[in-house]
Design a protein around this motif. Structure first.
Motif, PDB file in Angstrom:
ATOM      1  N   HIS A  99       0.861  -1.180   0.000  1.00 50.23           N
ATOM      2  CA  HIS A  99       0.000   0.000   0.000  1.00 50.23           C
ATOM      3  C   HIS A  99       0.898   1.231   0.000  1.00 50.23           C
ATOM      4  CE1 HIS A  99      -2.462   3.124   2.036  1.00 50.23           C
ATOM      5  NE2 HIS A  99      -3.388   2.654   1.210  1.00 50.23           N
ATOM      6  N   LEU A 100       0.592   2.172  -0.874  1.00 52.10           N
ATOM      7  CA  LEU A 100       1.412   3.366  -1.008  1.00 52.10           C
ATOM      8  C   LEU A 100       0.514   4.579  -1.204  1.00 52.10           C
ATOM      9  CD1 LEU A 100       4.250   4.683  -1.511  1.00 52.10           C
ATOM     10  CD2 LEU A 100       3.934   4.093  -3.920  1.00 52.10           C
ATOM     11  N   GLU A 101       0.775   5.626  -0.440  1.00 54.25           N
ATOM     12  CA  GLU A 101       0.111   6.914  -0.630  1.00 54.25           C
ATOM     13  C   GLU A 101       1.212   7.939  -0.802  1.00 54.25           C
ATOM     14  OE1 GLU A 101      -3.006   8.071   2.154  1.00 54.25           O
ATOM     15  OE2 GLU A 101      -3.058   5.985   2.845  1.00 54.25           O
ATOM     16  N   ALA A 102       1.070   8.795  -1.803  1.00 54.15           N
ATOM     17  CA  ALA A 102       2.096   9.810  -2.047  1.00 54.15           C
ATOM     18  C   ALA A 102       1.440  11.105  -2.497  1.00 54.15           C
ATOM     19  CB  ALA A 102       3.084   9.329  -3.103  1.00 54.15           C
ATOM     20  N   SER A 103       2.056  12.197  -2.080  1.00 53.39           N
ATOM     21  CA  SER A 103       1.598  13.513  -2.503  1.00 53.39           C
ATOM     22  C   SER A 103       2.805  14.432  -2.630  1.00 53.39           C
ATOM     23  CB  SER A 103       0.585  14.088  -1.500  1.00 53.39           C
ATOM     24  OG  SER A 103       1.194  14.251  -0.233  1.00 53.39           O
ATOM     25  N   LYS A 104       2.606  15.542  -3.309  1.00 52.83           N
ATOM     26  CA  LYS A 104       3.670  16.537  -3.451  1.00 52.83           C
ATOM     27  C   LYS A 104       3.034  17.917  -3.390  1.00 52.83           C
ATOM     28  CE  LYS A 104       3.357  16.940  -8.412  1.00 52.83           C
ATOM     29  NZ  LYS A 104       4.022  17.078  -9.669  1.00 52.83           N
ATOM     30  N   ARG A 105       3.829  18.862  -2.934  1.00 52.74           N
ATOM     31  CA  ARG A 105       3.422  20.258  -2.949  1.00 52.74           C
ATOM     32  C   ARG A 105       4.683  21.115  -2.904  1.00 52.74           C
ATOM     33  NH1 ARG A 105       4.237  22.493   1.890  1.00 52.74           N
ATOM     34  NH2 ARG A 105       4.114  21.198   3.751  1.00 52.74           N
ATOM     35  N   THR A 106       4.564  22.334  -3.374  1.00 55.69           N
ATOM     36  CA  THR A 106       5.675  23.272  -3.337  1.00 55.69           C
ATOM     37  C   THR A 106       5.836  23.782  -1.908  1.00 55.69           C
ATOM     38  OG1 THR A 106       5.180  23.916  -5.611  1.00 55.69           O
ATOM     39  CG2 THR A 106       6.586  25.405  -4.344  1.00 55.69           C
ATOM     40  N   VAL A 107       7.079  23.944  -1.490  1.00 59.67           N
ATOM     41  CA  VAL A 107       7.342  24.432  -0.131  1.00 59.67           C
ATOM     42  C   VAL A 107       6.686  25.783   0.085  1.00 59.67           C
ATOM     43  CG1 VAL A 107       9.513  23.183   0.196  1.00 59.67           C
ATOM     44  CG2 VAL A 107       9.555  25.448  -0.804  1.00 59.67           C
ATOM     45  N   ARG A 108       6.297  25.988   1.323  1.00 60.04           N
ATOM     46  CA  ARG A 108       5.747  27.288   1.727  1.00 60.04           C
ATOM     47  C   ARG A 108       6.895  28.168   2.213  1.00 60.04           C
ATOM     48  NH1 ARG A 108       1.850  23.476   4.378  1.00 60.04           N
ATOM     49  NH2 ARG A 108       0.146  23.348   2.877  1.00 60.04           N
ATOM     50  N   SER A 109       6.634  29.414   2.369  1.00 61.25           N
ATOM     51  CA  SER A 109       7.638  30.371   2.827  1.00 61.25           C
ATOM     52  C   SER A 109       8.266  29.906   4.144  1.00 61.25           C
ATOM     53  CB  SER A 109       6.996  31.744   3.012  1.00 61.25           C
ATOM     54  OG  SER A 109       7.939  32.660   3.489  1.00 61.25           O
ATOM     55  N   GLY A 110       9.597  29.854   4.176  1.00 64.62           N
ATOM     56  CA  GLY A 110      10.321  29.453   5.379  1.00 64.62           C
ATOM     57  C   GLY A 110      10.389  27.954   5.611  1.00 64.62           C
ATOM     58  N   GLU A 111       9.807  27.171   4.744  1.00 71.17           N
ATOM     59  CA  GLU A 111       9.798  25.716   4.902  1.00 71.17           C
ATOM     60  C   GLU A 111      10.970  25.098   4.145  1.00 71.17           C
ATOM     61  OE1 GLU A 111       6.114  22.617   4.986  1.00 71.17           O
ATOM     62  OE2 GLU A 111       6.272  23.882   3.219  1.00 71.17           O
ATOM     63  N   VAL A 112      11.471  23.984   4.653  1.00 66.79           N
ATOM     64  CA  VAL A 112      12.597  23.281   4.042  1.00 66.79           C
ATOM     65  C   VAL A 112      12.068  22.217   3.080  1.00 66.79           C
ATOM     66  CG1 VAL A 112      14.568  21.770   4.550  1.00 66.79           C
ATOM     67  CG2 VAL A 112      14.013  23.649   6.084  1.00 66.79           C
ATOM     68  N   PRO A 113      12.645  22.109   1.865  1.00 65.86           N
ATOM     69  CA  PRO A 113      12.259  21.022   0.970  1.00 65.86           C
ATOM     70  C   PRO A 113      12.622  19.675   1.588  1.00 65.86           C
ATOM     71  CG  PRO A 113      13.529  22.675  -0.211  1.00 65.86           C
ATOM     72  CD  PRO A 113      13.632  22.999   1.251  1.00 65.86           C
ATOM     73  N   GLY A 114      11.956  18.641   1.149  1.00 68.78           N
ATOM     74  CA  GLY A 114      12.246  17.296   1.633  1.00 68.78           C
ATOM     75  C   GLY A 114      11.023  16.420   1.566  1.00 68.78           C
ATOM     76  N   ALA A 115      10.901  15.521   2.546  1.00 67.28           N
ATOM     77  CA  ALA A 115       9.765  14.600   2.565  1.00 67.28           C
ATOM     78  C   ALA A 115       9.476  14.147   3.984  1.00 67.28           C
ATOM     79  CB  ALA A 115      10.050  13.382   1.688  1.00 67.28           C
ATOM     80  N   ARG A 116       8.217  13.871   4.218  1.00 72.38           N
ATOM     81  CA  ARG A 116       7.773  13.209   5.443  1.00 72.38           C
ATOM     82  C   ARG A 116       7.426  11.792   5.009  1.00 72.38           C
ATOM     83  NH1 ARG A 116       3.062  11.384   7.642  1.00 72.38           N
ATOM     84  NH2 ARG A 116       2.870  11.485   9.906  1.00 72.38           N
TER      85      ARG A 116
END
Length: 124
Positions: A99-116
């Protein structure tokens, strides 16, 4: 399907697409974040939830294709899944992800790129 969360990890860094120049650096970041949990590997069947935070594109050719972000991320998770038992080059046993769930979004102001990344065990 029922799940039991094993752990949640936050991976800082620029997510990378499969077969891109930055794929190795992203895999290293994923491996290190998982190593730092001190957990795994397990021999379970898994559910994985990945939420990518992508930076603004540097140029018109840089696009964030979700399926291409997923592959290098799962491929770097041998610390969770262990290694596939076969005779070729070492590979994460990500075939045990059911089972896999994935999403993406552009970073918000002051947020670090990466993944949870949330890794869950399937419960019968």
């Amino acid at each position: 399907m029922r799940f039991e969360t094993l752990f949640v990890v936050y991976v800082p860094g620029r997510p990378a697409s499969y077969s891109s120049a930055s794929e190795a650096a992203w895999k290293t970041a994923v491996r290190e974040a998982i190593r730092q949990t001190g957990l795994g590997p397990w021999t379970e069947r898994f559910s994985v939830l990945v939420e990518f935070r992508t930076p603004e594109a540097r140029n018109a050719n840089e696009v964030w294709d979700l399926d291409n972000l997923i592959k290098p991320t799962l491929d770097a998770m041998e610390g969770v899944f262990g290694l596939r038992p076969w005779r070729g080059a070492a590979q994460a046993a990500d075939d045990r992800v059911d089972h896999l769930e994935a999403s993406k979004r552009t970073v918000r102001s002051g947020e670090v790129p990466g993944a949870r990344i949330e890794v869950r065990r399937l419960v019968q």
